[in-house]
Design an enzyme around this catalytic site. Sequence first.
Site, mmCIF file in Angstrom:
data_model
loop_
_atom_site.group_PDB
_atom_site.id
_atom_site.type_symbol
_atom_site.label_atom_id
_atom_site.label_comp_id
_atom_site.label_asym_id
_atom_site.label_seq_id
_atom_site.Cartn_x
_atom_site.Cartn_y
_atom_site.Cartn_z
ATOM 1 N N SER A 33 11.682 -18.309 23.687
ATOM 2 C CA SER A 33 11.416 -19.581 23.035
ATOM 3 C C SER A 33 12.682 -20.132 22.373
ATOM 4 O O SER A 33 13.683 -20.364 23.038
ATOM 5 C CB SER A 33 10.262 -19.421 22.038
ATOM 6 N N ASP A 46 1.921 -22.219 29.766
ATOM 7 C CA ASP A 46 2.530 -22.198 28.435
ATOM 8 C C ASP A 46 2.121 -23.474 27.683
ATOM 9 O O ASP A 46 2.488 -24.582 28.079
ATOM 10 C CB ASP A 46 4.053 -22.129 28.577
ATOM 11 N N HIS A 71 2.578 -18.662 26.416
ATOM 12 C CA HIS A 71 3.896 -18.666 25.784
ATOM 13 C C HIS A 71 4.282 -17.279 25.287
ATOM 14 O O HIS A 71 5.420 -16.850 25.454
ATOM 15 C CB HIS A 71 3.893 -19.651 24.613
#
Length: 273
Positions: free
Chosen positions: A95, A224, A253
């Site tokens: 991320s 995601d 995610h």
Amino acid sequence: MSTIKLKDGVEIFYKDWGTGQPIVFHHGWPLSSEDWDAQLFFFLERGYRVIAHDRRGHGRSTQTPYGHDMDTYASDVYELVKALDLKDAIHVGHSTGGGEVIRYANKFGKGLISKAVLISAVPPVMVKSEANPDGVDISVFDDIRNNTANHRSQFYFDLTVPFYGYNREGAKVSSGIQHNWWRQGMMGSIKAHYDCIKVFSETDFTEDLKNVDIPVLIMHGDDDQIVPYANSAVKAAKLVKNGTLITYPGFPHGMPTTEHETINKDLLEWIKK
């Protein structure tokens, strides 16, 4: 506890286990090095030296109100790498951490980084603009800012649901995973977390992606709900010179945690190539 003091006085907490080729793990917002537990254990058991740090303002690192921008985050990583004398290192980011990895690789990593891995990562750029018309509208990030500033505790717990895909039919919900995410988030500084929203949503990594020559692995789930697949992984894979894209149907995610067996296996296979 292991910490290093940076040039601006901030102390960065880190874990450094094992010997062998180093793998450095970069966590996402608003978490800490603990988010890499499944990877640290897996790769340590297979003979790698594993390192993970808490980004400034996150986890056990100094809760400084300053320096919450991607260039500073990448510079902090460089100071850690030099202090630990890491060579031929593989850097893995999830991320926001994926953005940190590619910025570090471009600005500081030449001669120090051998491979980069971006997992569910934010590059090239998340926010919608004239140059990025299919990006995420700024109102989404404004809402995250509002909730972080005013309802952080409840918001962080609620966010675990889309983060891990627990709102999908048939999802196996783990309250332990949810509480561990919440615990990590609440350990960090509200100021750092608030400022980091702008960092992960508005930083443009296009030139970083174009400029790196090292092999780059991009791993992303097509379900995601936090960092949309088409606006991130697909575009990033087209920008890097030496990239590999692995798409995971239905993965969320937070797949390094919920799908760690698959992610670790594929990551190890790619590293060994």
